[in-house]
Design a protein around this motif. Structure first.
Motif, short mmCIF file in Angstrom:
data_model
loop_
_atom_site.label_atom_id
_atom_site.label_comp_id
_atom_site.label_asym_id
_atom_site.label_seq_id
_atom_site.Cartn_x
_atom_site.Cartn_y
_atom_site.Cartn_z
N GLU A 1 0.83 -1.20 0.00
CA GLU A 1 0.00 0.00 0.00
C GLU A 1 0.86 1.25 0.00
O GLU A 1 1.65 1.47 0.90
CB GLU A 1 -0.94 -0.01 1.20
CG GLU A 1 -2.08 -0.99 1.03
CD GLU A 1 -3.18 -0.79 2.03
OE1 GLU A 1 -3.51 0.38 2.34
OE2 GLU A 1 -3.70 -1.80 2.51
N ILE A 2 0.67 2.01 -1.05
CA ILE A 2 1.40 3.27 -1.21
C ILE A 2 0.54 4.42 -0.69
O ILE A 2 1.04 5.45 -0.27
CB ILE A 2 1.78 3.48 -2.69
CG1 ILE A 2 2.59 2.30 -3.19
CG2 ILE A 2 2.53 4.78 -2.89
CD1 ILE A 2 2.73 2.22 -4.70
N ASN B 1 -4.23 5.89 -3.80
CA ASN B 1 -5.66 5.78 -4.13
C ASN B 1 -5.95 6.20 -5.56
O ASN B 1 -6.90 6.94 -5.83
CB ASN B 1 -6.51 6.59 -3.14
CG ASN B 1 -6.33 6.08 -1.73
OD1 ASN B 1 -6.30 4.87 -1.51
ND2 ASN B 1 -6.18 6.98 -0.79
N ILE C 1 -3.69 2.24 -10.68
CA ILE C 1 -2.39 1.77 -10.17
C ILE C 1 -2.64 0.72 -9.10
O ILE C 1 -3.16 1.01 -8.04
CB ILE C 1 -1.54 2.93 -9.60
CG1 ILE C 1 -1.19 3.92 -10.71
CG2 ILE C 1 -0.26 2.37 -8.95
CD1 ILE C 1 -0.41 5.12 -10.24
N LYS C 2 -2.25 -0.50 -9.44
CA LYS C 2 -2.33 -1.59 -8.47
C LYS C 2 -1.14 -1.44 -7.54
O LYS C 2 0.02 -1.39 -7.99
CB LYS C 2 -2.29 -2.94 -9.20
CG LYS C 2 -2.53 -4.12 -8.31
CD LYS C 2 -2.58 -5.39 -9.15
CE LYS C 2 -2.82 -6.58 -8.25
NZ LYS C 2 -2.80 -7.83 -9.01
N GLU C 3 -1.39 -1.32 -6.27
CA GLU C 3 -0.32 -1.06 -5.30
C GLU C 3 0.40 -2.36 -4.92
O GLU C 3 0.06 -3.02 -3.95
CB GLU C 3 -0.88 -0.31 -4.10
CG GLU C 3 -1.36 1.08 -4.49
CD GLU C 3 -1.74 1.97 -3.33
OE1 GLU C 3 -1.87 1.48 -2.20
OE2 GLU C 3 -1.91 3.18 -3.58
N THR C 4 1.39 -2.68 -5.74
CA THR C 4 2.21 -3.87 -5.53
C THR C 4 3.67 -3.44 -5.36
O THR C 4 4.04 -2.30 -5.65
CB THR C 4 2.14 -4.82 -6.74
OG1 THR C 4 2.68 -4.15 -7.89
CG2 THR C 4 0.71 -5.28 -7.00
N ASN D 1 5.05 -2.31 -8.76
CA ASN D 1 4.67 -0.95 -9.15
C ASN D 1 5.37 0.09 -8.28
O ASN D 1 5.69 1.18 -8.76
CB ASN D 1 3.16 -0.78 -9.14
CG ASN D 1 2.53 -1.43 -10.35
OD1 ASN D 1 3.20 -1.73 -11.33
ND2 ASN D 1 1.23 -1.66 -10.28
N PHE D 2 5.63 -0.24 -7.02
CA PHE D 2 6.40 0.68 -6.18
C PHE D 2 7.82 0.83 -6.75
O PHE D 2 8.34 1.95 -6.81
CB PHE D 2 6.45 0.21 -4.73
CG PHE D 2 7.23 1.14 -3.84
CD1 PHE D 2 6.69 2.34 -3.42
CD2 PHE D 2 8.52 0.82 -3.44
CE1 PHE D 2 7.41 3.22 -2.63
CE2 PHE D 2 9.25 1.69 -2.63
CZ PHE D 2 8.69 2.89 -2.23
#
Length: 174
Positions: free
Chosen positions: A122-123, A126, A130-133, A136-137
Motif C-alpha cells: 500500500e502506497i 488511491n 495503479i495496483k499497489e504492488t 509498481n512501487f
C-alpha cells in the motif's frame, strides 16, 4: 548483467543501474555551497533533491526486505517538505549513503521473485489504475529518480555548471 530471478523486474534493473550513473554524473562538480542554493526561495535545493533520491533507494530496499535505515529519513521520507530551519547533510555524506545502499538494493533486485513483486504494498495513492504492488512501487521509485535527476540537471545549468554528462563507469556495477 547478472540474470535476475524475476522476469518482471528485467526492465527496472537497467534503469536502476543507469540512475546510479546519473546520480553520480548530475552531482559531479557541484560545490557544497551551491548544493544549498535555491531559486528565489521557490525551489528545493540540490541537497534536498539528492537526499530524496537516496531516500528512494532506502525505501525500495525496505520494500524488498532490506533492514537498512536511511540515516536522514526524517528529512526526506515521502518527499517531506524542505525546511530551511533544519540542518541537512552534505552532498559528500549523501553520496556516501548512496554508495552504501545502492549495491545492496541492486542485489535484492536480482534476488526478488515474481511472487514477491506481486505482493500488495500500500502506497496510499488511491489511484484506481495503479495496483499497489511491490513491482509498481519499484517502478514509481525509478520514475521519481528520473524526475529528481532532471531537476538537479536543471539546477546545474541555472548555477552555471555544464550540463550533465552521460558517461558510464563500467566499474560501478550497481
Amino acid at each position: 548483467m547478472k540474470t535476475p530471478k524475476s522476469t518482471k523486474i528485467e526492465n527496472i534493473i537497467p534503469a536502476y543501474r543507469m540512475h546510479t550513473q546519473s546520480f553520480i554524473n548530475v552531482l559531479d562538480g557541484i560545490s557544497e555551497e551551491d548544493g544549498l542554493k535555491r531559486i528565489e526561495n521557490k525551489t528545493n535545493h540540490i541537497v534536498w533533491m539528492a537526499g530524496n533520491f537516496v531516500n528512494m533507494r532506502y525505501g525500495l530496499g525496505g520494500v524488498l526486505g532490506l533492514q537498512e535505515q536511511d540515516p536522514n529519513n526524517d528529512l526526506f521520507f515521502m518527499g517531506k517538505t524542505l525546511d530551511e530551519s533544519l540542518q541537512y547533510p552534505s552532498l559528500a555524506e549523501l553520496k556516501k549513503n548512496f554508495h552504501e545502499i545502492s549495491p545492496k538494493v541492486y542485489q535484492k533486485l536480482l534476488e526478488v521473485t515474481d511472487e514477491e513483486l506481486d505482493e500488495m504494498f500500500e502506497i496510499g495513492m488511491n489511484i484506481p489504475f495503479i495496483k499497489e504492488t511491490k513491482l509498481n512501487f519499484a517502478g514509481m521509485c525509478i520514475g521519481r529518480e528520473d524526475y529528481l535527476s532532471g531537476q538537479i540537471g536543471l539546477m546545474r545549468r541555472v548555477f552555471d555548471y555544464p550540463g550533465m554528462k552521460y558517461d558510464v563507469d563500467e566499474n560501478i556495477n550497481y
